[in-house]
Scaffold this motif. Structure first.
Motif, mmCIF file in Angstrom:
data_model
loop_
_atom_site.group_PDB
_atom_site.id
_atom_site.type_symbol
_atom_site.label_atom_id
_atom_site.label_comp_id
_atom_site.label_asym_id
_atom_site.label_seq_id
_atom_site.Cartn_x
_atom_site.Cartn_y
_atom_site.Cartn_z
ATOM 1 N N PHE A 82 0.844 -1.196 0.000
ATOM 2 C CA PHE A 82 0.000 0.000 0.000
ATOM 3 C C PHE A 82 0.877 1.242 0.000
ATOM 4 N N SER A 83 0.319 2.338 -0.461
ATOM 5 C CA SER A 83 1.030 3.613 -0.431
ATOM 6 C C SER A 83 1.388 3.958 1.011
ATOM 7 N N ARG A 84 2.591 4.513 1.208
ATOM 8 C CA ARG A 84 3.048 4.821 2.575
ATOM 9 C C ARG A 84 2.167 5.872 3.239
ATOM 10 N N LYS A 85 1.509 6.727 2.450
ATOM 11 C CA LYS A 85 0.691 7.789 3.032
ATOM 12 C C LYS A 85 -0.748 7.361 3.277
ATOM 13 N N SER A 86 -1.130 6.198 2.778
ATOM 14 C CA SER A 86 -2.509 5.749 2.963
ATOM 15 C C SER A 86 -2.705 5.182 4.362
ATOM 16 N N ALA A 87 -3.962 5.075 4.764
ATOM 17 C CA ALA A 87 -4.282 4.516 6.087
ATOM 18 C C ALA A 87 -3.829 3.059 6.185
ATOM 19 N N MET A 88 -4.018 2.290 5.115
ATOM 20 C CA MET A 88 -3.585 0.888 5.128
ATOM 21 C C MET A 88 -2.061 0.785 5.183
ATOM 22 N N GLY A 89 -1.365 1.707 4.524
ATOM 23 C CA GLY A 89 0.101 1.718 4.580
ATOM 24 C C GLY A 89 0.598 1.959 5.989
ATOM 25 N N ARG A 90 -0.025 2.920 6.671
ATOM 26 C CA ARG A 90 0.355 3.189 8.071
ATOM 27 C C ARG A 90 0.004 2.002 8.970
ATOM 28 N N PHE A 91 -1.171 1.433 8.755
ATOM 29 C CA PHE A 91 -1.607 0.294 9.568
ATOM 30 C C PHE A 91 -0.647 -0.889 9.419
ATOM 31 N N THR A 92 -0.245 -1.194 8.185
ATOM 32 C CA THR A 92 0.643 -2.342 7.980
ATOM 33 C C THR A 92 2.033 -2.083 8.556
ATOM 34 N N ARG A 93 2.483 -0.815 8.588
ATOM 35 C CA ARG A 93 3.776 -0.513 9.198
ATOM 36 C C ARG A 93 3.707 -0.650 10.712
ATOM 37 N N VAL A 94 2.584 -0.268 11.316
ATOM 38 C CA VAL A 94 2.407 -0.489 12.756
ATOM 39 C C VAL A 94 2.348 -1.982 13.036
ATOM 40 N N LEU A 95 1.622 -2.699 12.196
ATOM 41 C CA LEU A 95 1.501 -4.157 12.341
ATOM 42 C C LEU A 95 2.873 -4.820 12.237
ATOM 43 N N ARG A 96 3.708 -4.329 11.326
ATOM 44 C CA ARG A 96 5.072 -4.859 11.164
ATOM 45 C C ARG A 96 5.868 -4.710 12.455
ATOM 46 N N ASP A 97 5.813 -3.528 13.081
ATOM 47 C CA ASP A 97 6.573 -3.306 14.311
ATOM 48 C C ASP A 97 6.008 -4.119 15.466
ATOM 49 N N LEU A 98 4.682 -4.301 15.487
ATOM 50 C CA LEU A 98 4.085 -5.165 16.516
ATOM 51 C C LEU A 98 4.493 -6.622 16.314
ATOM 52 N N ALA A 99 4.594 -7.053 15.056
ATOM 53 C CA ALA A 99 5.038 -8.423 14.772
ATOM 54 C C ALA A 99 6.482 -8.622 15.213
ATOM 55 N N CYS A 100 7.331 -7.624 14.980
ATOM 56 C CA CYS A 100 8.727 -7.716 15.434
ATOM 57 C C CYS A 100 8.799 -7.796 16.958
ATOM 58 N N LEU A 101 7.967 -6.993 17.639
ATOM 59 C CA LEU A 101 7.913 -7.053 19.100
ATOM 60 C C LEU A 101 7.497 -8.444 19.565
ATOM 61 N N SER A 102 6.510 -9.031 18.896
ATOM 62 C CA SER A 102 6.045 -10.381 19.259
ATOM 63 C C SER A 102 7.139 -11.424 19.065
ATOM 64 N N VAL A 103 7.872 -11.308 17.962
ATOM 65 C CA VAL A 103 8.974 -12.248 17.715
ATOM 66 C C VAL A 103 10.039 -12.094 18.806
ATOM 67 N N GLY A 104 10.318 -10.860 19.210
ATOM 68 C CA GLY A 104 11.279 -10.634 20.292
ATOM 69 C C GLY A 104 10.849 -11.294 21.588
ATOM 70 N N VAL A 105 9.558 -11.171 21.911
ATOM 71 C CA VAL A 105 9.039 -11.802 23.130
ATOM 72 C C VAL A 105 9.155 -13.327 23.033
#
Length: 197
Positions: A82-105
């Motif tokens: 998705f485009s980085r400026k779109s709502a879905m683009g922002r959502f997937t980037r937040v989801l990416r960082d949450l997934a990395c946090l989960s992998v760390g845990v």
């Protein structure tokens, strides 16, 4: 001093230490491999059977510590749908960082047991306790959690665009690529000629 500022300073200090450790591990890895090759081909050098194990341990630590640094700067593999400026683009980037946090845990939870099991095992050639290499997963998990928390907290307080400008590694492709609309949209002269014919 706020928690985010303190975490940022701590992570910057950690990053400097990790960069130095990674350079030392890379140098050790290269030297061990060179000696291993040389000792096989030059009979005057004594064979050092531990070089294979030690180079493998250095390589494993490089992978795990490099992975953690990749999380801090979003250098890991990312497919942007998705485009980085779109709502879905922002959502997937937040989801990416949450997934990395989960992998760390997950690395922390299961890495503890794995590291403890290394106390009962000894490497055959180097005679090092295997906890030396088994603890890489635990350490990587702790670093991923710290770096992911910094990304998420900065994103929540300053916005994800500001967080990414501060932490992400800049991409030459994003800076030098022409705007997409110029590529996809024909010029006005060309479109007028197409309509006439």
């Amino acid at each position: 001093m706020g928690i985010i500022t303190a975490l940022g300073r701590f992570n910057r200090a950690l990053e400097r230490v990790l960069n130095a450790v990674l350079l030392m591990l890379l140098a050790a890895f290269i030297l061990l491999i060179i000696y291993q090759i040389a000792s096989r081909n030059l009979p005057m050098l004594p064979a050092a059977y531990a070089t294979e194990e030690l180079s493998r341990f250095a390589f494993q630590w490089m992978i795990m510590l490099g992975t953690a640094l990749g999380v801090l700067h979003a250098d890991h593999f990312v497919l942007e749908a998705f485009s980085r400026k779109s709502a879905m683009g922002r959502f997937t980037r937040v989801l990416r960082d949450l997934a990395c946090l989960s992998v760390g845990v997950i690395f922390i939870v299961f890495g503890q047991t794995f590291a403890v099991s290394g106390f009962n095992r000894i490497a055959s050639a180097s005679q090092l306790p295997m906890v030396v290499t088994y603890s890489a997963f635990l350490v990587c998990g702790v670093l991923i959690v710290l770096f992911s928390l910094q990304r998420l907290l900065l994103g929540a307080t300053q916005g994800f665009d500001a967080m990414e400008r501060e932490l992400d590694t800049s991409s030459d492709i994003e800076d030098t690529a022409p705007p997409t609309n110029r590529i996809d949209t024909p010029s006005t002269n060309q479109s007028q000629q197409e309509t006439r014919s």
